[in-house]
Design an enzyme around this catalytic site. Structure first.
Site, PDB file in Angstrom:
ATOM      1  N   HIS A   1      -1.613   1.046   7.074  1.00 43.30           N
ATOM      2  CA  HIS A   1      -2.185   1.075   5.731  1.00 43.30           C
ATOM      3  C   HIS A   1      -2.354   2.510   5.232  1.00 43.30           C
ATOM      4  O   HIS A   1      -3.051   3.316   5.865  1.00 43.30           O
ATOM      5  CB  HIS A   1      -3.538   0.350   5.719  1.00 43.30           C
ATOM      6  CG  HIS A   1      -4.075   0.114   4.342  1.00 43.30           C
ATOM      7  ND1 HIS A   1      -3.381  -0.596   3.382  1.00 43.30           N
ATOM      8  CD2 HIS A   1      -5.226   0.519   3.744  1.00 43.30           C
ATOM      9  CE1 HIS A   1      -4.095  -0.643   2.269  1.00 43.30           C
ATOM     10  NE2 HIS A   1      -5.218   0.040   2.463  1.00 43.30           N
TER      11      HIS A   1
ATOM     12  N   ASP B   1      -8.169   3.386  -2.902  1.00 43.44           N
ATOM     13  CA  ASP B   1      -7.209   2.468  -2.277  1.00 43.44           C
ATOM     14  C   ASP B   1      -6.780   1.419  -3.301  1.00 43.44           C
ATOM     15  O   ASP B   1      -7.512   0.476  -3.583  1.00 43.44           O
ATOM     16  CB  ASP B   1      -7.849   1.811  -1.055  1.00 43.44           C
ATOM     17  CG  ASP B   1      -6.883   0.892  -0.320  1.00 43.44           C
ATOM     18  OD1 ASP B   1      -5.711   0.788  -0.742  1.00 43.44           O
ATOM     19  OD2 ASP B   1      -7.302   0.278   0.685  1.00 43.44           O
TER      20      ASP B   1
ATOM     21  N   CYS C   1       0.812  -1.231   0.000  1.00 41.92           N
ATOM     22  CA  CYS C   1       0.000   0.000   0.000  1.00 41.92           C
ATOM     23  C   CYS C   1       0.833   1.264   0.000  1.00 41.92           C
ATOM     24  O   CYS C   1       0.500   2.239  -0.669  1.00 41.92           O
ATOM     25  CB  CYS C   1      -0.956  -0.009   1.197  1.00 41.92           C
ATOM     26  SG  CYS C   1      -0.117   0.050   2.816  1.00 41.92           S
TER      27      CYS C   1
END
EC number: 2.3.1.5
Length: 297
Positions: free
Chosen positions: A114, A129, A75
Site C-alpha cells: 500500500h 491516503d 493506491c
C-alpha cells in the site's frame, strides 16, 4: 493515446476532479479541499485486471488513465498522482509504504503493498491516503500523532505508534441494512473496530512497488484477482460495485447509524451502472468476479 510527462498539467487534473479553489497557500485547508475533490471524482478500482488491461506504474500512464480517460485506480495509481499534484503545488510530500491488515487471516500482510503520501505543513506531519476505498477511505488528511481519536464522516480513525511502527485503525457506527437478504453478507464488516494497515516512516519510491504491482494483478492469492472492485466516495457516504453487488452507504443516516443498501445486478446492468454511478467507461469488456470472503466494505 500516449501521454508524455511534459503533457501533464495541473489545470487538466483539476478539471478532472472539479476543484476550483485557491492554489495560493500550501495549507491544511487547501490540501483537504484538493483531497476531497479527488476521492469524490476518482474511483478506487481494479477493473483493468478484469478487462484484459495491464496496470503500470509509469506516472504518465497513470495520468493518462485517471485524468484523460477518466478512470480510477488502486493506491499505487491514485496516491502517486496525488503526490505529483501536491509536489507541483509546493507541498512537502513524500511516499511511505504500508502493510494491509487481512481480517480473514487476522494478520498484516507480509508484503508492503500500500502506497501512502506523507505531507508536512508547518512542522506537522499528515497522512494523505486517497487509495483505500470503501468505508476505510479517510476523508481528511490525518495528523500523524499516536493515540488520538480523529473523528471524520466515515467514522473515528486513530493512529497508534509502537517501536517506530504506526498502526491505523477505524471505529465504525452501527449499520442499518434494509435488505435483510444481505444482513450476513461476507462484504459486511462485523467488527466495530477494525485494523486497517501498518507502516513505518521510512521513505519509499514508486520503484519500490514494481514487484507488488505485478504480483497483485497476477497472483491467484491476490485479493484483486479474486474480486472486481469499483468504489467512489460521495458527499454523504460511498458507492461500491464488487462483482455484481452494488452497495450504497450513507454515513450517519440516523444518530450513530450508517445506512447500507445492497442490490444484485444482472450482467447487462454492470456497464450501465459503472457509467451512471461511477462515471467509468471501459474500453474493453469487463468480466465481473466476486470470490467469497477476503474483502469487507
Amino acid at each position: 493515446m500516449n501521454t508524455k510527462l511534459g503533457d501533464m498539467n495541473l489545470e487538466e487534473y483539476f478539471a478532472r476532479t472539479g476543484y476550483k479553489g485557491s492554489l495560493e497557500k500550501q495549507d491544511l485547508e487547501t490540501l483537504t479541499d484538493i483531497f476531497q475533490h479527488h476521492i469524490r471524482a476518482v474511483p478506487f478500482e481494479n477493473l483493468s485486471i478484469h478487462c484484459g488491461e495491464k496496470i503500470t506504474l509509469e506516472l504518465e500512464h497513470v495520468y493518462n488513465k485517471i485524468v484523460q480517460r477518466k478512470r480510477g485506480g488502486w493506491c499505487m495509481e491514485n496516491n502517486q498522482l496525488l503526490g505529483w499534484v501536491l509536489k507541483r503545488l509546493g507541498y512537502d510530500a513524500s511516499f511511505l509504504g504500508a502493510y494491509v491488515f487481512n481480517p480473514h487471516h487476522n494478520a498484516y500482510a507480509t508484503i508492503m503493498t500500500h502506497l501512502l503520501v506523507k505531507v508536512v505543513i508547518d512542522g506537522k506531519a499528515y497522512i494523505v491516503d486517497g487509495g483505500f476505498g470503501v468505508s476505510y477511505q479517510m476523508w481528511q488528511p490525518m495528523e500523524l500523532v499516536s493515540g488520538k481519536d480523529q473523528p471524520q464522516a466515515p467514522g473515528v480513525f486513530r493512529f497508534t505508534e509502537k517501536n517506530a511502527i504506526w498502526y491505523l485503525e477505524k471505529m465504525r457506527r452501527k449499520q442499518y441494512i434494509p435488505n435483510q437478504n444481505f444482513s450476513n453478507s461476507d462484504l459486511l464488516e462485523k467488527k466495530e473496530c477494525r485494523k486497517v494497515y501498518m507502516f513505518s516512516l521510512e521513505p519509499q519510491t514508486v520503484e519500490d512497488f514494481r514487484f507488488q504491482c505485478t504480483y497483485l494483478q497476477t497472483s491467484p492469492d491476490s485479493l484483486f484477482t479474486k474480486k472486481s472492485i469499483c468504489t467512489l466516495q460521495t458527499t454523504d457516504g460511498f458507492r461500491a460495485l464488487i462483482g455484481w453487488t452494488l452497495t450504497e452507504t450513507t454515513y450517519n443516516y440516523k444518530e450513530n447509524m450508517d445506512l447500507v443498501e445492497f442490490v444484485t445486478l444482472e450482467d447487462e446492468e454492470v456497464e450501465k451502472t459503472l457509467k451512471e454511478k461511477f462515471n467509468v467507461t471501459l474500453d474493453r469488456k469487463l468480466v465481473p468476479i466476486n470470490v467469497k470472503g477476503f474483502y469487507t466494505i
